[in-house]
Design an enzyme around this catalytic site. Structure first.
Site, short mmCIF file in Angstrom:
data_model
loop_
_atom_site.label_atom_id
_atom_site.label_comp_id
_atom_site.label_asym_id
_atom_site.label_seq_id
_atom_site.Cartn_x
_atom_site.Cartn_y
_atom_site.Cartn_z
N LYS A 42 0.89 -1.39 -0.03
CA LYS A 42 0.14 -0.26 -0.12
C LYS A 42 0.88 1.07 -0.05
O LYS A 42 1.85 1.32 0.88
CB LYS A 42 -0.91 0.01 1.44
CG LYS A 42 -1.68 -1.30 1.18
CD LYS A 42 -2.52 -1.54 0.27
CE LYS A 42 -3.40 -2.78 0.46
NZ LYS A 42 -4.29 -2.99 -0.81
N LYS A 75 -12.95 -7.27 -6.70
CA LYS A 75 -13.26 -7.83 -5.42
C LYS A 75 -14.85 -8.08 -5.20
O LYS A 75 -15.70 -7.38 -5.53
CB LYS A 75 -13.24 -6.57 -4.43
CG LYS A 75 -11.67 -6.24 -4.21
CD LYS A 75 -11.49 -5.16 -2.88
CE LYS A 75 -10.16 -5.26 -2.34
NZ LYS A 75 -9.57 -4.64 -3.19
#
Length: 371
Positions: free
Chosen positions: A165, A265
């Protein structure tokens, strides 16, 4: 066969470590999970899960799932769960949008359909590869040193794929990307996930500074328009994640060449039924895929694994599983678990794993067909 009862549970899933998103913009310490049991008059029951990544990541939150199920339940009760398209259309008519609220019911219906057919969901969907899928870690750190520490923790568990991230500080992001690449091990799969944390100018600054590394950046900007605006100004491969919500998003990305990778997702896009269409768009356009649960328990991870197994091996870069990040196991060790950084498709019919109801507490809602 028809759906006779929908039972809803709410479970808090504590994270093993505090988690920072996009260079520290957002911090999470637990997840709000909704577990759904769908029962039928044939004695078969299916389980679904919806666990958004906190309340501030994207337009999805735990209480919204439970409110959405309350709205949709009267339209779903009485339907045949094996007819997943019929259930999908009923939910879409009852509640336009709110895809994340539909995912748990869709998942439970596929679980029942697989059990009824005597097949794992992946095989019921057309064929499941038995090649174990790499699990992508989620490296929510801020500094070079912290990133190294978290990646080593995952490597010790066998992980060979990592979602690092970044976002929030351009200078620090460039340093972290170069450091990770300098210490990358043979065979590792690295994805740099910005989570919409850069402006257009910041995206170009970092991606150009890292062009020699051939690093893949996920969701560098807020919108598809932003990604399109910078597409011809850098040479870095792009993965689209948060901006991949609807089938219309998928077709635009493919048509305009906005990304080389789809990050699908399942909870965000509305479940397996809708996600399978995105898979086919990607395959038709030579786009690779990561298939992921947004968050949650081994149930959500297993759902993602079933879809990933329907993707040809060469096009599936990996899955993302949350089970190693949470401290509550609702399934007593059952279901696909990390084995040297990979997950193996279950052979049991349906989803292949169900929770221990004692671990879920009392239901927060029960909806029954009284017709």
């Amino acid at each position: 066969m028809k759906i006779t009862r929908i039972t809803v549970f709410n479970v808090e899933l504590p994270l093993e470590y505090p988690y920072w998103l996009s260079g520290g913009r957002l911090k999470f310490e637990s997840l709000d999970a909704t577990l759904v049991k769908v029962e039928t008059d044939a004695g078969l029951s299916g389980w679904g899960e919806g666990t958004p990544w906190g309340h501030t990541y994207v337009p999805a939150h735990g209480p919204g799932i439970r409110a959405g199920i309350q709205t949709m339940a009267p339209f779903v009760l009485g339907l045949d769960p094996r007819c997943t398209l019929t259930v999908e259309r009923a939910m879409d008519l009852a509640l336009p949008g709110h895809l994340y609220a539909k995912s748990p019911i869709d998942m439970a219906c596929w679980d029942i359909a697989g059990q009824a057919a005597g097949l794992p969901i992946a095989d019921l969907m057309g064929g499941g590869s038995r090649r174990p899928r790499p699990i992508a870690s989620s490296v929510g750190a801020k500094t070079v040193a912290e990133t190294r520490e978290v990646m080593e923790r995952y490597r010790a568990r066998g992980y060979v794929a990592h979602s690092v991230k970044i976002g929030g500080d351009v200078t620090r992001d460039i340093a972290r990307v170069h450091d990770v690449e300098a210490n990358k091990r043979d065979g590792e799969i690295i994805l740099y996930d910005v989570n919409r944390g850069w402006s257009r100018a910041q995206s170009l600054q970092v991606m150009r500074a890292c062009e020699s590394l051939n690093a893949t950046f996920e969701q560098p900007c807020e919108t598809l328009d932003d990604i399109a605006a910078i597409a011809g100004k850098h040479a870095a491969p792009v993965s689209v994640d948060e901006s991949l919500v609807t089938l219309q998003d998928a077709t635009r990305i493919a048509r305009e060449g906005l990304a080389e990778v789809f990050g699908i997702k399942l909870n965000r896009v509305g479940g397996l039924t809708k996600a399978a269409r995105m898979r086919d768009i990607a395959l038709a356009h030579g786009i690779d895929m990561f298939v992921m649960a947004t968050g949650g328990t081994v149930l959500a991870d297993t759902e993602a694994l079933h879809l990933a197994a329907t993707v040809p091996d060469h096009a599936c870069r990996g899955v993302w599983a949350c089970q190693d990040m949470i401290t509550l196991d609702i399934a007593g060790g059952r279901g696909p678990r990390n084995a040297n950084g990979h997950l193996q498709l279950p052979e049991a019919p349906g989803l292949g794993v169900h929770p221990d109801t004692d671990a879920l507490g009392e239901p927060v809602a029960v909806y029954e067909d009284n017709r």
